[in-house]
Design a protein around this motif. Structure first.
Motif, mmCIF file in Angstrom:
data_model
loop_
_atom_site.group_PDB
_atom_site.id
_atom_site.type_symbol
_atom_site.label_atom_id
_atom_site.label_comp_id
_atom_site.label_asym_id
_atom_site.label_seq_id
_atom_site.Cartn_x
_atom_site.Cartn_y
_atom_site.Cartn_z
ATOM 1 N N GLU A 54 8.627 5.927 8.514
ATOM 2 C CA GLU A 54 7.840 5.080 7.996
ATOM 3 C C GLU A 54 8.333 4.799 6.572
ATOM 4 O OE1 GLU A 54 3.727 6.565 7.890
ATOM 5 O OE2 GLU A 54 3.546 6.714 10.151
ATOM 6 N N GLU B 271 4.426 7.008 -4.761
ATOM 7 C CA GLU B 271 5.447 7.919 -4.508
ATOM 8 C C GLU B 271 6.381 7.818 -5.511
ATOM 9 O OE1 GLU B 271 8.542 9.957 -0.996
ATOM 10 O OE2 GLU B 271 7.099 8.071 -0.868
ATOM 11 N N PRO C 214 8.611 2.692 2.736
ATOM 12 C CA PRO C 214 7.470 2.099 1.792
ATOM 13 C C PRO C 214 7.877 0.635 2.044
ATOM 14 C CG PRO C 214 9.610 2.952 0.665
ATOM 15 C CD PRO C 214 9.565 3.276 2.269
ATOM 16 N N SER D 75 -4.302 4.933 -6.439
ATOM 17 C CA SER D 75 -5.101 5.521 -5.104
ATOM 18 C C SER D 75 -6.347 4.957 -4.934
ATOM 19 C CB SER D 75 -4.781 6.978 -5.360
ATOM 20 O OG SER D 75 -5.487 7.337 -6.417
ATOM 21 N N ARG E 99 0.733 -1.177 0.031
ATOM 22 C CA ARG E 99 -0.064 0.027 0.082
ATOM 23 C C ARG E 99 0.754 1.347 -0.134
ATOM 24 N NH1 ARG E 99 -2.598 -2.960 -1.915
ATOM 25 N NH2 ARG E 99 -4.748 -3.756 -1.414
ATOM 26 N N HIS E 100 2.315 1.228 0.049
ATOM 27 C CA HIS E 100 3.035 2.396 -0.097
ATOM 28 C C HIS E 100 3.956 1.797 -1.130
ATOM 29 C CE1 HIS E 100 5.788 5.522 1.659
ATOM 30 N NE2 HIS E 100 5.563 5.792 0.497
ATOM 31 N N VAL F 116 -0.619 4.130 -1.672
ATOM 32 C CA VAL F 116 0.113 5.399 -1.808
ATOM 33 C C VAL F 116 1.233 5.320 -2.552
ATOM 34 C CG1 VAL F 116 1.390 7.124 -0.377
ATOM 35 C CG2 VAL F 116 -0.685 6.220 0.565
#
Length: 342
Positions: free
Chosen positions: A243, A220, A245, A213, A188-189, A218
């Motif tokens: 935090e 980046e 990824p 999304s 989710r990242h 998320v």
């Protein structure tokens, strides 16, 4: 025939028992002679080590028998990217079958690339060119049209209506296969370490990631210059965050290996703590530990098809319709897995 005297097309024509025009057709790979006659003419030309006169070629507007490839990449890193070596090898393989040469230059900027096209055209040095890395607001298509220099673009989506012909691999679909796979594993990242943002493929891939999304991902995007040094610096920054990824995707295999090295330096387990993937594959990505999940492309065949396409474009009175290249497939290896449970 005296070896001290330069062999001319007329000399080859007399020895082959054909007209000078037939010799010209054969030497330039153009239709108009039978294959048997073409091979006989080529054999005689080889026997006498015949080469075209650049002065005469420029005066009469004859073909150069060469196509150009100006690559805008750092010279120090070009040889380490399997994509370029495979692409160039494939193109050269196809061109050699038609006795066409490849002139490769490495340029530091798009302005220098465009100046190279102008010089080539003024000197009648190449018959056409390959264009790589399309970008938003790309000035190269308009220049090539104004110069009357045939070209084929190698890109990630179809060309605009007024642009040169493109052989393309659907970069959006390819990106979806990589990012979608990671999202399906539960990530989710996801961070995408791209090359320069103006490149078409970087924009398309970033758009696909951001589109996830809707699935709660998320996405980046961090831009780099492709160099292992900058990739390493960015990876150290990512892995130093409170935090982190859960997955990182790299634009090419060299970047991915540089990123893997930093995870080992910082004691981050792959894929236990972080999954890694690459948009380019190579022999090395399958040999490192853990082996890296990659989008596998038949880049050699892409180079072959691009070369054949360009040669057809040289003989075509109008811009040819776009074509698609070989479809890439996702090769799943040890570097990806489900994210760790927090």
């Amino acid at each position: 025939m005296s070896r001290s005297k330069r062999v001319t097309i007329a000399d080859i024509a007399r020895q082959a028992g054909v007209s000078p025009g037939a010799v010209s057709f054969a030497l330039n790979g153009r239709p108009g002679v039978s294959e048997e006659t073409r091979q006989r003419i080529l054999a005689i030309a080889d026997q006498h080590d015949w080469r075209p006169s650049s002065t005469a070629r420029a005066l009469v507007g004859a073909r150069a028998g060469v196509v150009g490839f100006a690559v805008n990449r750092p010279a120090r890193t070009l040889g380490t990217e399997a994509f370029f070596t495979d692409l160039i090898a494939g193109a050269q393989s196809a061109l050699a079958q038609h006795r066409i040469g490849l002139q490769l230059v490495v340029v530091p900027s798009i302005d220098e690339e465009m100046d190279t096209y102008r010089r080539w055209r003024r000197a009648n040095q190449v018959d056409g060119v390959f264009v790589l890395d399309p970008r938003d607001g790309d000035p190269r298509p308009a220049l090539l049209r104004s110069l009357g220099l045939p070209s084929v673009t190698i890109g990630g989506q179809p060309s605009r209506e007024d642009a040169p012909a493109t052989i393309w691999i659907d970069d959006a679909a390819a990106a979806d296969s990589v990012f979608g796979y990671l999202a399906g594993l539960g990530h989710r990242h996801i961070v995408y370490l791209s090359g320069p943002a103006e490149y078409e493929h970087a924009r398309l891939r970033a758009g696909v990631l951001r589109g996830l999304s809707e699935r709660g991902v998320v996405g980046e995007v961090l831009e780099t210059d492709y160099s292992p040094a900058q990739v390493s610096a960015v990876m150290r920054m990512l892995l130093s965050r409170r935090e982190r990824p859960s997955a990182v995707v790299f634009d090419n295999d060299v970047m991915a290996i540089a990123g893997l090295r930093i995870t080992q330096e910082m004691g981050v387990a792959v894929p236990g703590e972080l999954s890694l993937a690459s948009f380019d594959d190579s022999v090395v990505t399958g040999l490192v530990h853990p082996a890296i999940t990659c989008l596998t492309r038949d880049t050699f065949t892409l180079g072959e098809r691009a070369a054949e396409f360009l040669l057809e474009q040289l003989d075509a009175p109008e811009t040819l319709l776009d074509r698609t290249g070989p479809v890439p497939v996702l090769t799943v290896r040890e570097s990806t897995g489900r994210p760790a449970v927090a």
